[in-house]
Each structure stands twice: as C-alpha cells, then as structure tokens.
Design a protein around this motif. Structure first.
Motif, PDB file in Angstrom:
ATOM      1  N   GLY A  18       7.503  14.468   6.987  1.00  0.00           N
ATOM      2  CA  GLY A  18       6.626  13.996   8.344  1.00  0.00           C
ATOM      3  C   GLY A  18       5.286  14.274   8.621  1.00  0.00           C
ATOM      4  O   GLY A  18       4.708  14.916   7.655  1.00  0.00           O
ATOM      5  N   ALA A  19       5.011  14.515   9.763  1.00  0.00           N
ATOM      6  CA  ALA A  19       3.465  14.677  10.168  1.00  0.00           C
ATOM      7  C   ALA A  19       3.133  16.262   9.630  1.00  0.00           C
ATOM      8  O   ALA A  19       1.951  16.581   9.311  1.00  0.00           O
ATOM      9  N   GLU A  20       4.222  17.062   9.561  1.00  0.00           N
ATOM     10  CA  GLU A  20       3.925  18.461   9.083  1.00  0.00           C
ATOM     11  C   GLU A  20       3.217  18.562   7.679  1.00  0.00           C
ATOM     12  O   GLU A  20       2.738  19.650   7.229  1.00  0.00           O
ATOM     13  N   GLY A  21       3.774  17.414   6.829  1.00  0.00           N
ATOM     14  CA  GLY A  21       3.224  17.533   5.331  1.00  0.00           C
ATOM     15  C   GLY A  21       2.011  16.624   5.269  1.00  0.00           C
ATOM     16  O   GLY A  21       1.580  16.528   3.913  1.00  0.00           O
ATOM     17  N   ASP A  22       1.443  16.233   6.263  1.00  0.00           N
ATOM     18  CA  ASP A  22       0.122  15.370   5.971  1.00  0.00           C
ATOM     19  C   ASP A  22      -0.983  16.309   5.506  1.00  0.00           C
ATOM     20  O   ASP A  22      -1.257  17.418   5.868  1.00  0.00           O
ATOM     21  N   GLU A  23      -1.985  15.530   4.756  1.00  0.00           N
ATOM     22  CA  GLU A  23      -2.677  16.225   3.901  1.00  0.00           C
ATOM     23  C   GLU A  23      -4.120  15.324   3.830  1.00  0.00           C
ATOM     24  O   GLU A  23      -4.054  14.362   3.255  1.00  0.00           O
ATOM     25  N   TRP A  24      -5.180  15.886   3.527  1.00  0.00           N
ATOM     26  CA  TRP A  24      -6.304  15.411   3.116  1.00  0.00           C
ATOM     27  C   TRP A  24      -6.542  15.447   1.673  1.00  0.00           C
ATOM     28  O   TRP A  24      -6.446  16.721   1.331  1.00  0.00           O
ATOM     29  N   VAL A  25      -6.961  14.479   1.072  1.00  0.00           N
ATOM     30  CA  VAL A  25      -6.783  14.741  -0.519  1.00  0.00           C
ATOM     31  C   VAL A  25      -8.096  13.705  -0.952  1.00  0.00           C
ATOM     32  O   VAL A  25      -8.696  12.858  -0.293  1.00  0.00           O
ATOM     33  N   ASN A  26      -8.738  14.289  -1.949  1.00  0.00           N
ATOM     34  CA  ASN A  26      -9.866  13.743  -2.581  1.00  0.00           C
ATOM     35  C   ASN A  26      -9.724  12.484  -3.329  1.00  0.00           C
ATOM     36  O   ASN A  26      -8.674  12.458  -4.111  1.00  0.00           O
ATOM     37  N   SER A  27     -10.114  11.349  -3.181  1.00  0.00           N
ATOM     38  CA  SER A  27     -10.032  10.127  -3.923  1.00  0.00           C
ATOM     39  C   SER A  27     -10.420   9.899  -5.356  1.00  0.00           C
ATOM     40  O   SER A  27      -9.922   9.308  -5.979  1.00  0.00           O
ATOM     41  N   ARG A  28     -11.257  10.857  -5.744  1.00  0.00           N
ATOM     42  CA  ARG A  28     -11.494  11.153  -7.174  1.00  0.00           C
ATOM     43  C   ARG A  28     -10.474  11.500  -7.959  1.00  0.00           C
ATOM     44  O   ARG A  28     -10.357  11.239  -8.992  1.00  0.00           O
ATOM     45  N   ASN A  29     -10.104  12.647  -7.466  1.00  0.00           N
ATOM     46  CA  ASN A  29      -9.591  13.772  -8.408  1.00  0.00           C
ATOM     47  C   ASN A  29      -7.635  14.045  -8.013  1.00  0.00           C
ATOM     48  O   ASN A  29      -7.100  14.461  -8.891  1.00  0.00           O
ATOM     49  N   SER A  30      -7.497  13.542  -6.566  1.00  0.00           N
ATOM     50  CA  SER A  30      -6.280  13.626  -6.015  1.00  0.00           C
ATOM     51  C   SER A  30      -5.696  12.585  -5.794  1.00  0.00           C
ATOM     52  O   SER A  30      -4.577  12.511  -4.870  1.00  0.00           O
ATOM     53  N   LEU A  31      -5.942  11.345  -6.235  1.00  0.00           N
ATOM     54  CA  LEU A  31      -5.393  10.049  -5.626  1.00  0.00           C
ATOM     55  C   LEU A  31      -5.562   9.287  -6.611  1.00  0.00           C
ATOM     56  O   LEU A  31      -6.548   8.811  -7.412  1.00  0.00           O
ATOM     57  N   ARG A  32      -4.160   8.306  -6.891  1.00  0.00           N
ATOM     58  CA  ARG A  32      -4.522   7.380  -8.001  1.00  0.00           C
ATOM     59  C   ARG A  32      -3.318   6.303  -7.958  1.00  0.00           C
ATOM     60  O   ARG A  32      -2.522   6.583  -6.969  1.00  0.00           O
ATOM     61  N   SER A  87       0.899  -1.155   0.028  1.00  0.00           N
ATOM     62  CA  SER A  87       0.158  -0.072  -0.103  1.00  0.00           C
ATOM     63  C   SER A  87       0.772   1.248  -0.068  1.00  0.00           C
ATOM     64  O   SER A  87       0.562   2.490  -0.492  1.00  0.00           O
ATOM     65  N   VAL A  88       2.089   1.178   0.482  1.00  0.00           N
ATOM     66  CA  VAL A  88       2.926   2.357   0.592  1.00  0.00           C
ATOM     67  C   VAL A  88       3.603   2.559  -0.963  1.00  0.00           C
ATOM     68  O   VAL A  88       4.364   3.419  -1.160  1.00  0.00           O
ATOM     69  N   LEU A  89       3.391   1.325  -1.693  1.00  0.00           N
ATOM     70  CA  LEU A  89       4.071   1.587  -3.088  1.00  0.00           C
ATOM     71  C   LEU A  89       3.209   1.707  -4.226  1.00  0.00           C
ATOM     72  O   LEU A  89       3.517   2.079  -5.221  1.00  0.00           O
ATOM     73  N   GLU A  90       1.816   1.889  -3.968  1.00  0.00           N
ATOM     74  CA  GLU A  90       0.890   1.726  -5.166  1.00  0.00           C
ATOM     75  C   GLU A  90       0.171   3.049  -5.321  1.00  0.00           C
ATOM     76  O   GLU A  90      -0.185   3.210  -6.483  1.00  0.00           O
ATOM     77  N   PHE A  91       0.364   4.091  -4.381  1.00  0.00           N
ATOM     78  CA  PHE A  91      -0.528   5.287  -4.877  1.00  0.00           C
ATOM     79  C   PHE A  91       0.227   6.392  -4.693  1.00  0.00           C
ATOM     80  O   PHE A  91       1.207   6.489  -4.179  1.00  0.00           O
ATOM     81  N   GLU A  92      -0.323   7.488  -5.489  1.00  0.00           N
ATOM     82  CA  GLU A  92       0.308   8.910  -5.184  1.00  0.00           C
ATOM     83  C   GLU A  92      -0.659   9.807  -5.257  1.00  0.00           C
ATOM     84  O   GLU A  92      -1.855   9.508  -5.745  1.00  0.00           O
ATOM     85  N   ALA A  93      -0.551  10.946  -4.579  1.00  0.00           N
ATOM     86  CA  ALA A  93      -1.717  11.807  -4.235  1.00  0.00           C
ATOM     87  C   ALA A  93      -1.206  13.271  -4.764  1.00  0.00           C
ATOM     88  O   ALA A  93       0.240  13.493  -4.776  1.00  0.00           O
ATOM     89  N   ARG A  94      -2.020  14.057  -5.256  1.00  0.00           N
ATOM     90  CA  ARG A  94      -1.769  15.487  -5.687  1.00  0.00           C
ATOM     91  C   ARG A  94      -2.009  16.352  -4.544  1.00  0.00           C
ATOM     92  O   ARG A  94      -2.831  16.502  -3.848  1.00  0.00           O
TER      93      ARG A  94
END
Length: 235
Positions: free
Chosen positions: A146-160, A105-112
């Motif tokens: 680190g935790a300072e870069g954590d971010e909520w992303v939308n699964s439809r247009n910002s996660l693939r 799971s740490v290798l499969e996805f990228e987020a915008r």
C-alpha cells in the motif's frame, strides 16, 4: 481412420480484474503480447499480485493462449508517434505519465528498495522529479504493498526492466560469472529478489521435472553464497 482433433481447453482461472488488465494489454500491444517473454512477465506480475492470493498459479502458456484467442477481437488503431519534450524525458518518464490502471507499465519495471536492497515489481509510477545531479527519481508503489511502502528510487541504479524467470531447460544459458536475480526467502517468509553472481555450476542429468543442476551464487548485497536450483533464477 483419421483422428479427430481435440478442442483446446481454455484456461478459465483469470479473475475479472485480470481479464480487464489483459484486454488493455492486448489492445495496446497486439502481436507483441504473443511473445514468450511478454507472457512470462505478465504471468509473474499476476501471480505476485494480492488478487491471486489463494488461487491457482497462472502459467504463461495459458496467458499466451488467452492473448492468441482474443487477438482478432482487438480493433485496429492508428499508431501515434510520441515525441520527447526534453532530454530528461526518457522512456520511463513517458510510461509514468501515460500509465493507466492495468496497462503494461505495471508489468515492465522493477525497483530496488533502499530499505533492504531487494528488487520489487512496480505497480504504479506515482510521480517523478529531477534531483540536483540532473538524474530522474520516481515515486513508485510496489505490487502487493500500500501507500506506506511508496518510495522514491533513482532511475539510473534502482529502476530497470523487469527480470524474467529462466525456463526449465535454460540452464545452458547460465555461465560462471553471469549476473542474475535470485529468489530468496526472508526471515519473515517474504519472497524477495536480490542481485547475485554465479560463482559455480554443478551440471546434473535432467529428469521429468526439468533441470536438476545446482548453481552456486553469491549475493551482491551481503556476500552470502548459496546453492540454488534453476527455478530460483531470473535474468
């Protein structure tokens, strides 16, 4: 006189943390881990992790050889059929809930990221939620941050699913009008990947280094055009 076959030299540059991660990948995915695209994704994730800073680049054939050499050591496991609990529990939700440190799971996805519009490799899915529109959002931690870069992303247009780098002789696969992901070095010398479109191709002879063609791409987020080599493109 018959030539004696030389023993294959095993790559010994993996760290203990990387070996543990690959062991878990091999246990879970078995034969799937021998596929080229799978190994390319693993190589890309390892090379962009903070633990490989200052170390030699891990090449995907070396990772593939490691998987092949260790495949027989993996015990057979009973496969379980996973049922979805609700219409909103898509594959990404399942990955987020089942994630363990070092699994695929740490290798499969990228987020915008909403901060700069660039795509970053996902290290960890920390949480997920449903917004008023009914869409899923995920709290992600990016590889190397680190935790300072954590971010909520939308699964439809910002996660693939994570994009894969093109091979040295894959230029014939790229056509004018194709959407690609292009490496771009920022002003602070950070490696960032942006969506772009191919608007022109200069075909050139290849040499021992591989493809020498030039691709004119236009970045989606700012409209800037740039000529790049194949090695900077992912699909």
């Amino acid at each position: 006189m018959d030539l004696r076959q030389r023993d294959k030299l095993n790559f010994v540059g993996f760290t203990q943390v990387e070996v543990r991660k690959m062991e878990r990948l091999l246990t879970k995915y078995k034969d799937e881990s021998l596929k080229d695209d799978f190994c390319k994704n693993v190589a890309r994730a390892l090379n962009r992790s903070t633990g490989r800073a200052g170390k030699p680049v891990a090449k995907w054939p070396e990772i593939q050889n490691w998987f092949s050499d260790n495949l027989e050591k993996v015990p057979n496991e009973i496969s379980l059929q996973i049922k979805k609990k609700s219409p909103h529990r898509d594959r990404i939700v399942f990955v987020a809930e089942q994630q363990r440190d070092g699994e695929l799971s740490v290798l499969e996805f990228e987020a915008r990221s909403s901060k700069d519009g660039a795509w970053y490799d996902v290290d960890t899915f920390l949480s997920h939620r449903l917004v008023d529109s009914g869409q899923s959002e995920f709290l992600v931690r990016y590889v190397g941050f680190g935790a300072e870069g954590d971010e909520w992303v939308n699964s439809r247009n910002s996660l693939r699913k994570r994009s894969v780098a093109l091979g040295l002789s894959d230029c014939h696969k790229v056509k004018i009008g194709d959407g690609v992901v292009c490496f771009r070095e920022s002003d602070d010398h950070q490696a960032k990947y942006y969506d772009a479109r191919v608007v022109g191709i200069e075909t050139r002879w290849h040499d021992m280094r591989g493809c020498r063609c030039l691709f004119l791409i236009r970045y989606d987020h700012d409209g800037v055009e740039e000529k790049v080599r194949l090695r900077r493109l992912c699909v």
